[in-house]
Design an enzyme around this catalytic site. Structure first.
Site, mmCIF file in Angstrom:
data_model
loop_
_atom_site.group_PDB
_atom_site.id
_atom_site.type_symbol
_atom_site.label_atom_id
_atom_site.label_comp_id
_atom_site.label_asym_id
_atom_site.label_seq_id
_atom_site.Cartn_x
_atom_site.Cartn_y
_atom_site.Cartn_z
ATOM 1 N N LYS A 15 1.017 -1.599 -0.511
ATOM 2 C CA LYS A 15 -0.006 -0.291 -0.118
ATOM 3 C C LYS A 15 0.944 1.227 -0.409
ATOM 4 O O LYS A 15 0.114 2.098 -0.510
ATOM 5 C CB LYS A 15 -1.171 0.146 1.232
ATOM 6 C CG LYS A 15 -1.919 -1.250 1.161
ATOM 7 C CD LYS A 15 -2.837 -0.996 2.461
ATOM 8 C CE LYS A 15 -2.430 -0.924 3.748
ATOM 9 N NZ LYS A 15 -1.574 -1.725 4.335
ATOM 10 N N ARG A 90 -9.444 1.331 8.950
ATOM 11 C CA ARG A 90 -9.254 0.537 9.788
ATOM 12 C C ARG A 90 -10.224 -1.002 10.277
ATOM 13 O O ARG A 90 -9.424 -2.334 10.379
ATOM 14 C CB ARG A 90 -7.842 0.189 10.645
ATOM 15 C CG ARG A 90 -6.641 -0.332 9.990
ATOM 16 C CD ARG A 90 -5.258 -0.217 10.870
ATOM 17 N NE ARG A 90 -3.582 -0.757 9.757
ATOM 18 C CZ ARG A 90 -3.009 -0.515 9.816
ATOM 19 N NH1 ARG A 90 -2.827 1.033 8.879
ATOM 20 N NH2 ARG A 90 -1.974 -0.604 9.825
ATOM 21 N N ARG A 162 11.415 -0.975 11.312
ATOM 22 C CA ARG A 162 10.964 -0.956 11.851
ATOM 23 C C ARG A 162 10.818 -2.322 12.888
ATOM 24 O O ARG A 162 10.292 -2.932 12.647
ATOM 25 C CB ARG A 162 9.230 -0.274 11.331
ATOM 26 C CG ARG A 162 9.101 1.129 10.503
ATOM 27 C CD ARG A 162 7.591 0.781 9.722
ATOM 28 N NE ARG A 162 7.249 0.021 10.777
ATOM 29 C CZ ARG A 162 5.637 0.185 9.265
ATOM 30 N NH1 ARG A 162 5.382 0.518 8.620
ATOM 31 N NH2 ARG A 162 4.639 -0.483 10.024
ATOM 32 N N ARG A 173 0.194 -8.791 13.355
ATOM 33 C CA ARG A 173 -0.711 -7.623 12.357
ATOM 34 C C ARG A 173 -1.559 -7.999 11.671
ATOM 35 O O ARG A 173 -2.287 -7.702 11.716
ATOM 36 C CB ARG A 173 -0.022 -6.665 12.158
ATOM 37 C CG ARG A 173 1.220 -5.502 12.644
ATOM 38 C CD ARG A 173 2.493 -4.961 12.277
ATOM 39 N NE ARG A 173 2.156 -4.152 11.093
ATOM 40 C CZ ARG A 173 3.840 -4.000 10.315
ATOM 41 N NH1 ARG A 173 4.898 -4.060 10.728
ATOM 42 N NH2 ARG A 173 3.157 -3.285 8.785
#
Ligand code: AMP
Length: 217
Positions: A15, A90, A162, A173
Site C-alpha cells: 500500500k 481500519r 521498523r 498485525r
C-alpha cells in the site's frame, strides 16, 4: 468536489509503495495513518506516547485517537481537493466516522482499491523490509536492496527496520487485519466502491491497474 481514495489491504501488500507513486501521478496528498503515528512517536507527543504502546504490540491504536488525528490532517489546506488514504480506515467504526467527516468536507469515498497477496508473501516482505528515516522509502533486503547497505537510494538517509516489522509482531498485525480490517472489504463492496487487485505482482503492474481504476470514467 474533493476526491477520496481508500487503499485497502493487509500489512506488507505494498500500500505504502503504491500510495507514494499514485499520489505523485494524481497530485492527491498521501495520507498514511501509520506515518502520522510514527511522526508523533518521533516528536514524543502525547498521541505518540499512546500510539507506541499499541504499535509495538501490533495492535490497533484506539478509534477515537486515530479518527481525531485523521480529521486534523484532512482539514489542512493541501487536502482541499481530497486525499489518498493509506492505512485508514481500519475498522468499521473508523469507516463510519470517515464517511461523516467527508460529508463535512463536502466529499465522499470515491474508490476503494483493495490489494491482496498470500500471507506467506506478506510475512516475507515485511520481515525483510528496510525503511528510510527521512521519507519512508522502502527497500527489501533480497528483492529490492539499496545500492549501498543501510542508505536510502532516494535521499541518502539512514535505513532502519521498523520495530513492528519483527517477525512476531508481523504475524500479530496480519491477525489483527483479518479480525478487524478485512470486514471493510464487505463494507465497501456493499457500497459498490471496492475493486480487488492482485498485489503479489511487480510494482509497475499493480500501479497500472490502480491508475486504470482511478481514471475518471
Ligand atoms: P502501518 O504503517 O499502516 O502498517 O501502521 C502501523 C501501525 O500503526 C499499525 O500496526 C497500528 O498499530 C497503527 N495504525 C495505523 N493506522 C491505524 C488505524 N487506522 N487505526 C488504528 N491503528 C492504526
Amino acid at each position: 468536489m474533493p476526491t477520496y481514495i481508500v487503499l485497502l489491504g493487509p500489512p506488507g501488500v505494498g500500500k505504502g509503495t503504491q500510495a507514494k507513486i499514485i499520489a505523485e501521478r494524481t497530485g492527491l496528498p498521501h495520507v498514511s495513518s501509520g506515518d502520522l503515528f510514527r511522526e508523533n512517536i518521533h516528536g514524543q507527543t502525547e498521541l505518540g506516547k499512546l500510539a507506541q504502546i499499541y504499535i509495538n504490540k501490533g495492535e490497533l491504536v484506539t478509534d477515537d485517537a486515530t479518527i481525531a488525528m485523521i480529521r486534523e490532517r484532512l482539514s489542512r489546506p493541501d487536502c482541499a481537493f481530497g486525499a489518498l488514504m493509506d492505512g485508514f480506515p481500519r475498522t468499521p467504526a473508523q469507516a463510519d466516522a470517515f464517511s461523516e467527516m467527508l460529508a463535512d468536507f463536502g466529499g465522499k469515498v470515491d474508490h476503494v482499491p483493495c490489494l491482496l497477496a498470500p500471507e506467506e508473501m506478506l510475512v516475507e516482505r515485511l520481515s525483510g523490509r528496510w525503511t528510510c528515516r527521512a521519507q519512508g522509502h522502502v527497500f527489501h533486503q533480497r528483492h529490492n536492496p539499496p545500492q549501498k547497505p543501510g542508505v536510502c537510494d532516494m535521499d541518502g538517509s539512514e535505513l532502519y527496520q521498523r520495530d513492528d516489522d519483527k517477525i512476531e509482531t508481523v504475524r500479530r498485525r496480519i491477525q489483527v487485519y483479518a479480525a478487524q480490517t478485512e470486514l471493510l472489504i464487505a463494507y465497501y463492496r456493499r457500497r459498490g466502491l471496492l475493486t480487488e487487485i492482485d498485489g503479489g505482482r511487480p510494482v509497475e503492474e499493480v500501479t497500472a491497474d490502480l491508475l486504470a481504476i482511478l481514471e475518471p470514467k
